[in-house]
Design an enzyme around this catalytic site. Structure first.
Site, PDB file in Angstrom:
ATOM      1  N   ASP A   1      20.536  18.980 124.209  1.00  0.00           N
ATOM      2  CA  ASP A   1      20.966  19.509 125.509  1.00  0.00           C
ATOM      3  C   ASP A   1      20.879  21.019 125.609  1.00  0.00           C
ATOM      4  OD1 ASP A   1      23.332  16.931 125.276  1.00  0.00           O
ATOM      5  OD2 ASP A   1      21.685  17.010 126.703  1.00  0.00           O
TER       6      ASP A   1
ATOM      7  N   HIS B   1      26.758  18.241 116.810  1.00  0.00           N
ATOM      8  CA  HIS B   1      26.374  16.836 117.026  1.00  0.00           C
ATOM      9  C   HIS B   1      27.195  15.952 116.100  1.00  0.00           C
ATOM     10  CE1 HIS B   1      23.859  13.263 117.498  1.00  0.00           C
ATOM     11  NE2 HIS B   1      23.467  13.839 118.624  1.00  0.00           N
TER      12      HIS B   1
HETATM   13  C1  SDX Z   1      24.599  14.296 123.015  1.00  0.00           C
HETATM   14  O1  SDX Z   1      25.666  10.729 119.777  1.00  0.00           O
HETATM   15  C2  SDX Z   1      24.557  11.082 120.244  1.00  0.00           C
HETATM   16  O2  SDX Z   1      23.523  10.770 119.710  1.00  0.00           O
HETATM   17  C3  SDX Z   1      24.584  11.905 121.529  1.00  0.00           C
HETATM   18  C4  SDX Z   1      23.247  12.457 121.990  1.00  0.00           C
HETATM   19  C5  SDX Z   1      22.339  11.346 122.470  1.00  0.00           C
HETATM   20  O3  SDX Z   1      21.120  11.569 122.504  1.00  0.00           O
HETATM   21  O4  SDX Z   1      22.869  10.292 122.929  1.00  0.00           O
HETATM   22  O5  SDX Z   1      22.619  13.155 120.938  1.00  0.00           O
HETATM   23  C6  SDX Z   1      23.411  13.401 123.168  1.00  0.00           C
HETATM   24  O6  SDX Z   1      25.653  13.954 123.469  1.00  0.00           O
HETATM   25  C7  SDX Z   1      24.443  15.586 122.240  1.00  0.00           C
HETATM   26  C8  SDX Z   1      25.799  16.364 122.126  1.00  0.00           C
HETATM   27  C9  SDX Z   1      26.021  17.080 123.444  1.00  0.00           C
HETATM   28  N1  SDX Z   1      27.335  17.712 123.489  1.00  0.00           N
HETATM   29  C10 SDX Z   1      27.501  19.043 123.401  1.00  0.00           C
HETATM   30  O7  SDX Z   1      26.587  19.834 123.208  1.00  0.00           O
HETATM   31  C11 SDX Z   1      28.931  19.520 123.629  1.00  0.00           C
HETATM   32  C12 SDX Z   1      29.264  20.594 122.594  1.00  0.00           C
HETATM   33  N2  SDX Z   1      29.287  19.959 121.306  1.00  0.00           N
HETATM   34  C13 SDX Z   1      30.610  19.581 120.812  1.00  0.00           C
HETATM   35  O8  SDX Z   1      31.498  19.142 121.815  1.00  0.00           O
HETATM   36  C14 SDX Z   1      30.520  18.718 119.565  1.00  0.00           C
HETATM   37  O9  SDX Z   1      29.588  19.276 118.742  1.00  0.00           O
HETATM   38  C15 SDX Z   1      30.250  17.235 119.682  1.00  0.00           C
HETATM   39  C16 SDX Z   1      31.138  16.577 120.668  1.00  0.00           C
HETATM   40  C17 SDX Z   1      28.835  16.990 120.058  1.00  0.00           C
HETATM   41  C18 SDX Z   1      30.528  16.685 118.308  1.00  0.00           C
HETATM   42  O10 SDX Z   1      31.898  16.922 118.087  1.00  0.00           O
HETATM   43  P1  SDX Z   1      32.491  16.708 116.640  1.00  0.00           P
HETATM   44  O11 SDX Z   1      32.186  15.337 116.161  1.00  0.00           O
HETATM   45  O12 SDX Z   1      33.917  17.170 116.631  1.00  0.00           O
HETATM   46  O13 SDX Z   1      31.622  17.691 115.793  1.00  0.00           O
HETATM   47  P2  SDX Z   1      31.863  17.963 114.286  1.00  0.00           P
HETATM   48  O14 SDX Z   1      32.747  16.931 113.638  1.00  0.00           O
HETATM   49  O15 SDX Z   1      30.526  18.198 113.663  1.00  0.00           O
HETATM   50  O16 SDX Z   1      32.679  19.361 114.309  1.00  0.00           O
HETATM   51  C19 SDX Z   1      32.844  20.048 113.093  1.00  0.00           C
HETATM   52  C20 SDX Z   1      33.617  21.298 113.438  1.00  0.00           C
HETATM   53  C21 SDX Z   1      34.906  21.033 114.202  1.00  0.00           C
HETATM   54  O17 SDX Z   1      35.796  22.067 113.826  1.00  0.00           O
HETATM   55  P3  SDX Z   1      36.913  21.734 112.684  1.00  0.00           P
HETATM   56  O18 SDX Z   1      37.727  20.558 113.217  1.00  0.00           O
HETATM   57  O19 SDX Z   1      36.141  21.377 111.440  1.00  0.00           O
HETATM   58  O20 SDX Z   1      37.730  23.007 112.589  1.00  0.00           O
HETATM   59  O21 SDX Z   1      32.804  22.142 114.306  1.00  0.00           O
HETATM   60  C22 SDX Z   1      33.511  22.361 115.517  1.00  0.00           C
HETATM   61  C23 SDX Z   1      34.537  21.254 115.649  1.00  0.00           C
HETATM   62  O22 SDX Z   1      35.632  21.726 116.407  1.00  0.00           O
HETATM   63  N3  SDX Z   1      32.482  22.277 116.583  1.00  0.00           N
HETATM   64  C24 SDX Z   1      32.186  23.266 117.397  1.00  0.00           C
HETATM   65  C25 SDX Z   1      31.171  22.773 118.221  1.00  0.00           C
HETATM   66  N4  SDX Z   1      30.891  21.518 117.900  1.00  0.00           N
HETATM   67  C26 SDX Z   1      31.716  21.206 116.871  1.00  0.00           C
HETATM   68  N5  SDX Z   1      32.663  24.529 117.520  1.00  0.00           N
HETATM   69  C27 SDX Z   1      32.119  25.281 118.487  1.00  0.00           C
HETATM   70  N6  SDX Z   1      31.124  24.878 119.337  1.00  0.00           N
HETATM   71  C28 SDX Z   1      30.635  23.624 119.223  1.00  0.00           C
HETATM   72  N7  SDX Z   1      29.682  23.203 120.061  1.00  0.00           N
END
Ligand code: SDX
Length: 393
Positions: free
Chosen positions: A327, A270
């Site tokens: 989700d 998130h």
């Molecule tokens: C919603 O904003 C909101 O409030 C949204 C929401 C709402 O109610 O409106 O809460 C609803 O959209 C929830 C999120 C739903 N999406 C997903 O579940 C899709 C999978 N999640 C990822 O795509 C991701 O976690 C995001 C898009 C949600 C967040 O992406 P970020 O900002 O890149 O996450 P982060 O900065 O915390 O990541 C830190 C690290 C990164 O790696 P590094 O660059 O540090 O090497 O963790 C990795 C990311 O690549 N990472 C994941 C991951 N999510 C982040 N690795 C594997 N699986 C994942 N799901």
């Protein structure tokens, strides 16, 4: 300094917006709607009461609750010509594609609620959007399966009306299962608002230009559709189905950790929560409850719980503070109710329409409000002169 141009290195791109509606503490995993904890509202309230709270700032008195319910309920029907729009879509159109179009098209019908400077018209537009989203969503589902549309039955609850329009048929009475109705109410409450997420920011930005409320909500629906945002519920269930059995979980965990693989665990991580999403905690309980009470088991739910257990004990996810989000389990609940995955984000939109409207209203009532204009840090070439084609080699 980028050559002739300099930019203010002190410039910060974190343009924040002020709001009284929802509070999130991402580190502690706290979510409050107008100060009330999300788990208490999910357990004790109902969706229309939460809608009133988000829109007005306080829980309604009994008379206010009844009046608000009446005001919303009397707007559940749609213009008969708007129903004709569905016939222009392919039967296999994604329901979110239909919702983007049909909600925006409401501006072509409800001309008495598009003047954003008239507070009364803003309220009517708000009630119309909240009330008609379930009707339009149920029609999108019915159209995709070739069944006739059902008109709303205003003697039913908000959730019950939606369930009947979606799963009922004219040939026989539809019996609303209270277990399913309760799960539907909780699902709607949990997803109603979430501060300045991508789709809410889209609605605010569209609204800041003076666009009519139907256009703004249509823009929010389009943004919510993305798999990184609201589309994650559909993607998460498809992922869990692809995993299929617990023994395949390590393969997907490895892929999620592989930087060269674009795969991410859907429903995990998130932008704000670096702790367990409080909505996911409640959603997991709702999923268990509905399956137990319906006397069903769902291997997908078992895979989800095993995946959560493995991930939460894996150093990669612990170090990056990745937890299940709203989700991750919502798809199990919607699947148990009987929705196809293509309808999952539509249900999210029905719920989040209340948050979008509350946030849009808050912005429209701000006399200092100006058109949004996100700043940029320019990193392109410095000024240069044009070179004619025959001189470019
Ligand atoms: C919603 O904003 C909101 O409030 C949204 C929401 C709402 O109610 O409106 O809460 C609803 O959209 C929830 C999120 C739903 N999406 C997903 O579940 C899709 C999978 N999640 C990822 O795509 C991701 O976690 C995001 C898009 C949600 C967040 O992406 P970020 O900002 O890149 O996450 P982060 O900065 O915390 O990541 C830190 C690290 C990164 O790696 P590094 O660059 O540090 O090497 O963790 C990795 C990311 O690549 N990472 C994941 C991951 N999510 C982040 N690795 C594997 N699986 C994942 N799901």
């Amino acid at each position: 300094n980028t050559g002739r141009f300099t930019y203010d290195p002190g410039f910060t791109s974190t343009a924040a917006c002020e709001s009284k509606i929802t509070y999130i503490d991402g580190d502690q995993g706290i979510l409050l709607y107008r100060g009330y904890p999300i788990d208490q509202l999910a357990e004790k309230s109902n969706f229309l009461e939460v809608a009133y709270l988000l829109l007005n700032g306080d829980l309604p008195s009994k008379p206010d609750h009844d009046e608000f319910t009446h005001l919303i309920t009397r707007h559940t029907m749609i213009h008969e010509q708007l129903a004709q729009f569905y016939r222009g879509f392919r039967r296999d159109a994604h329901p979110m594609a239909i919702m983007c179009g049909i909600v925006g098209a409401m501006a072509a019908f409800y001309h008495d609620s598009t003047d954003i400077h008239d507070p009364q018209q803003r309220v009517i537009a708000s009630h119309r959007i909240i009330a008609k989203m379930p009707t339009l969503a149920a029609m999108a589902y019915k159209y995709s399966i070739g069944q006739p549309f059902l008109y709303p039955d205003n003697s039913l609850s908000f959730a019950g009306n939606f369930l009947r329009m979606t799963f009922g048929v004219p040939a026989e009475p539809y019996v609303i299962d209270p277990v399913v109705e309760d799960a539907m109410e909780k699902l709607l409450i949990l997803q109603a608002d979430h501060e300045q997420n991508a789709s809410t920011s889209t609605v605010r930005l569209a609204g800041s230009s003076g666009a009519n409320p139907f256009a703004c909500i249509s823009a929010g629906i389009a943004c919510l559709w993305g798999p990184a945002h609201g589309g994650a519920n559909e993607a998460a269930l498809n992922m869990l189905r692809e995993i299929g059995t617990p023994d395949r979980i390590p393969e997907f965990i490895a892929r999620a950790k592989n930087k060269d693989d674009p795969f991410r665990l859907m429903g995990f991580g998130h932008r704000v929560y670096k702790n367990y999403d409080p909505r996911a905690k409640v959603m997991s309980k709702v999923a268990k409850d509905i399956l137990d009470k319906l006397g069903r088991s769902d291997p997908i739910f078992d895979v989800a719980r095993e995946l959560e257990h493995i991930a939460l004990n894996d150093p990669y996810f612990i170090d990056k503070k990745l937890y299940p989000n709203v989700d991750f389990y919502s798809g199990v609940v919607m699947s148990a109710i009987g929705f196809p995955t293509s309808m999952f984000t539509v249900l999210f939109a029905i719920s989040r329409a209340v948050g979008w409207i509350a946030q849009w209203t808050e912005m429209m009532e701000d006399p200092e409000q100006k058109i949004g204009r996100p700043r940029q840090l320019y990193t392109g070439p410095t000024q240069r002169d044009f070179v004619p084609l025959n001189a470019r080699g």
